[in-house]
Write an enzyme that holds these catalytic residues in place. Structure first.
Site, mmCIF file in Angstrom:
data_model
loop_
_atom_site.group_PDB
_atom_site.id
_atom_site.type_symbol
_atom_site.label_atom_id
_atom_site.label_comp_id
_atom_site.label_asym_id
_atom_site.label_seq_id
_atom_site.Cartn_x
_atom_site.Cartn_y
_atom_site.Cartn_z
ATOM 1 N N ARG A 1 1.406 -1.411 -0.048
ATOM 2 C CA ARG A 1 -0.017 0.020 0.132
ATOM 3 C C ARG A 1 0.535 1.660 0.289
ATOM 4 O O ARG A 1 -0.086 2.320 -0.417
ATOM 5 C CB ARG A 1 -0.862 0.026 1.086
ATOM 6 C CG ARG A 1 -2.020 -0.889 1.221
ATOM 7 C CD ARG A 1 -2.727 -1.584 2.609
ATOM 8 N NE ARG A 1 -1.534 -2.179 3.018
ATOM 9 C CZ ARG A 1 -1.362 -2.964 4.789
ATOM 10 N NH1 ARG A 1 -2.970 -2.425 4.814
ATOM 11 N NH2 ARG A 1 -1.087 -3.457 5.107
ATOM 12 N N ARG B 1 8.869 -10.469 -0.677
ATOM 13 C CA ARG B 1 8.806 -11.109 -2.088
ATOM 14 C C ARG B 1 10.365 -11.319 -2.833
ATOM 15 O O ARG B 1 10.187 -12.020 -3.879
ATOM 16 C CB ARG B 1 8.690 -9.778 -2.946
ATOM 17 C CG ARG B 1 7.032 -8.913 -2.399
ATOM 18 C CD ARG B 1 5.758 -10.137 -2.199
ATOM 19 N NE ARG B 1 4.609 -9.264 -1.734
ATOM 20 C CZ ARG B 1 3.805 -9.865 -2.173
ATOM 21 N NH1 ARG B 1 3.343 -11.860 -2.151
ATOM 22 N NH2 ARG B 1 2.507 -9.586 -1.990
ATOM 23 N N GLN C 1 -8.026 -1.930 -18.560
ATOM 24 C CA GLN C 1 -8.242 -2.880 -19.123
ATOM 25 C C GLN C 1 -10.044 -3.255 -19.883
ATOM 26 O O GLN C 1 -10.559 -3.262 -20.266
ATOM 27 C CB GLN C 1 -9.028 -4.793 -19.023
ATOM 28 C CG GLN C 1 -8.181 -4.635 -18.414
ATOM 29 C CD GLN C 1 -7.714 -6.925 -17.784
ATOM 30 O OE1 GLN C 1 -8.897 -7.103 -16.990
ATOM 31 N NE2 GLN C 1 -6.902 -7.793 -18.408
ATOM 32 N N ALA D 1 12.115 3.778 -1.121
ATOM 33 C CA ALA D 1 13.387 3.108 -0.589
ATOM 34 C C ALA D 1 13.193 2.447 0.526
ATOM 35 O O ALA D 1 13.289 0.538 0.785
ATOM 36 C CB ALA D 1 14.975 3.642 0.236
HETATM 37 C C1 LIG Z 1 4.127 -15.440 0.987
HETATM 38 C C2 LIG Z 1 2.806 -14.751 0.612
HETATM 39 C C3 LIG Z 1 1.766 -15.144 0.766
HETATM 40 C C4 LIG Z 1 0.896 -14.422 1.565
HETATM 41 N N1 LIG Z 1 -0.742 -15.120 0.811
HETATM 42 C C5 LIG Z 1 -1.112 -14.281 1.291
HETATM 43 C C6 LIG Z 1 -3.569 -15.338 0.952
HETATM 44 O O1 LIG Z 1 -2.656 -15.725 0.859
HETATM 45 N N2 LIG Z 1 -3.355 -14.406 1.099
HETATM 46 C C7 LIG Z 1 -3.615 -12.432 0.936
HETATM 47 O O2 LIG Z 1 -5.819 -11.737 0.740
HETATM 48 N N3 LIG Z 1 -2.612 -12.363 1.050
HETATM 49 C C8 LIG Z 1 -1.167 -12.883 1.055
HETATM 50 N N4 LIG Z 1 -0.339 -12.177 1.414
HETATM 51 C C9 LIG Z 1 0.033 -10.556 0.817
HETATM 52 C C10 LIG Z 1 0.410 -10.263 2.248
HETATM 53 O O3 LIG Z 1 -0.822 -10.694 3.205
HETATM 54 C C11 LIG Z 1 -0.174 -8.812 2.438
HETATM 55 O O4 LIG Z 1 -0.938 -8.242 2.036
HETATM 56 C C12 LIG Z 1 1.164 -8.275 1.468
HETATM 57 O O5 LIG Z 1 2.229 -8.770 1.353
HETATM 58 C C13 LIG Z 1 1.540 -6.643 1.831
HETATM 59 O O6 LIG Z 1 2.319 -6.916 3.285
HETATM 60 P P1 LIG Z 1 2.476 -5.567 4.314
HETATM 61 O O7 LIG Z 1 0.450 -5.232 4.375
HETATM 62 O O8 LIG Z 1 2.988 -5.976 5.482
HETATM 63 O O9 LIG Z 1 2.408 -4.631 3.514
HETATM 64 P P2 LIG Z 1 2.696 -2.704 2.436
HETATM 65 O O10 LIG Z 1 1.262 -2.269 2.247
HETATM 66 O O11 LIG Z 1 4.224 -2.830 1.626
HETATM 67 O O12 LIG Z 1 2.475 -1.475 4.072
HETATM 68 C C14 LIG Z 1 4.137 -1.694 4.833
HETATM 69 C C15 LIG Z 1 4.508 -2.246 5.454
HETATM 70 O O13 LIG Z 1 3.562 -0.362 6.824
HETATM 71 C C16 LIG Z 1 2.759 -0.450 8.043
HETATM 72 N N5 LIG Z 1 0.830 -0.687 7.138
HETATM 73 C C17 LIG Z 1 0.556 -0.537 6.032
HETATM 74 N N6 LIG Z 1 -0.549 -0.359 5.777
HETATM 75 C C18 LIG Z 1 -1.560 -0.826 7.066
HETATM 76 C C19 LIG Z 1 -2.140 -0.593 8.455
HETATM 77 N N7 LIG Z 1 -3.720 -0.444 7.996
HETATM 78 N N8 LIG Z 1 -1.749 -0.966 9.271
HETATM 79 C C20 LIG Z 1 -1.400 -1.311 9.987
HETATM 80 N N9 LIG Z 1 0.192 -0.903 9.136
HETATM 81 C C21 LIG Z 1 0.099 -1.007 7.770
HETATM 82 C C22 LIG Z 1 3.014 -2.324 8.186
HETATM 83 O O14 LIG Z 1 4.185 -2.418 8.989
HETATM 84 C C23 LIG Z 1 3.671 -2.829 6.401
HETATM 85 O O15 LIG Z 1 4.108 -4.386 6.384
HETATM 86 C C24 LIG Z 1 0.577 -12.662 0.821
HETATM 87 C C25 LIG Z 1 1.980 -12.155 1.281
HETATM 88 C C26 LIG Z 1 3.074 -13.289 1.185
HETATM 89 C C27 LIG Z 1 4.388 -12.933 1.116
#
Ligand SMILES: Cc1cc2nc3c(=O)[nH]c(=O)nc-3n(C[C@H](O)[C@H](O)[C@H](O)COP(=O)(O)OP(=O)(O)OC[C@H]3O[C@@H](n4cnc5c(N)ncnc54)[C@H](O)[C@@H]3O)c2cc1C
Length: 206
Positions: free
Chosen positions: A81, A168, A90, A158
């Protein structure tokens, strides 16, 4: 898949890079030097990284032009995000005018390859038929598979890239998004070598 660096944060005219550093690394070093009223030094990057002072890495942004990833990969990418995305639409692109491409996973081979190709062709035939019957692209697209290739531009700072690399580039991540971020890491290391060396070295230590 093709990934190119489209843009990267640099210094404004009249601001010299920190000696021996790229512009992107210099932006971060200048930011850190404000905290301590200290002379900008290359070592500040590693120091901040190791102490967890990671907000300084938000000052440098990278924009990437990505061609030919699957919609399945796009869905994973856009879960991150703290980024900006602009994606081929599309709703507006008409694949009867410019044919859609498809991503082909290596695991689909031999007998399964034949079935896979037949299904992709069937989907495209159906798309053409729907369009010919007056269905707009935004509805005809419902028959396109997750394999459909897409082009986009995305921008991340970064710090968010560190997070994406953590998730990833892990061996549990899906092959296509791993390939995408492996290429992204190559590109950003050229532009901000101190920043991403600090990240990579720390990862190896853990
Ligand atoms: C191996 C793997 C398997 C996965 N399998 C699934 C699955 O089966 N189903 C599924 O739905 N998703 C799956 N995902 C996606 C995962 O749940 C996350 O949505 C995705 O990796 C984005 O990561 P994030 O939310 O940490 O990061 P980002 O959106 O990149 O955010 C970065 C960081 O900002 C902080 N942050 C961002 N938004 C918020 C918020 N609203 N509240 C609090 N802190 C926040 C958090 O610390 C977060 O780690 C998978 C991901 C991986 C890597």
């Amino acid at each position: 898949m093709e990934v190119k660096l489209l843009a990267c944060t640099g210094l404004a005219e009249g601001t010299p890079p920190v000696p021996g550093c790229t512009e992107a690394d210099s932006v971060i070093i200048y930011a850190v030097s404000q905290c301590y009223q200290a002379k900008p030094q290359p070592g500040m990057i590693r120091n901040c990284f190791e102490r967890g002072h990671h907000s300084v890495f938000e000052h440098v942004h990278f924009s990437f032009a990505v061609h030919g990833i699957s919609r399945a990969c796009l869905a994973q990418l856009t879960r991150h995000r703290l980024a900006s995305y602009t994606v081929e639409s599309q709703r507006y692109c008409d694949y009867t005018k410019k044919p859609a491409g498809f991503v082909w996973p290596d695991t689909i081979e031999g007998g399964t390859a034949k079935k896979y190709r037949a299904l992709l062709e069937q989907a495209m035939t159906c798309y053409h038929e729907l369009r010919a019957a007056g269905v707009p692209p935004e509805d005809a697209r419902f028959v396109l598979p997750q394999a459909t290739a897409v082009n986009l531009v995305f921008t991340m700072n970064a710090r968010e890239l560190f997070h994406c690399f953590d998730l990833r580039l892990d061996r549990h991540a899906q092959w296509e998004i791993r390939r995408l971020f492996a290429r992204v890491l190559q590109l950003v290391r050229e532009r901000a070598p101190l920043t991403f060396a600090a990240y990579a070295d720390r990862k190896e230590e853990l």
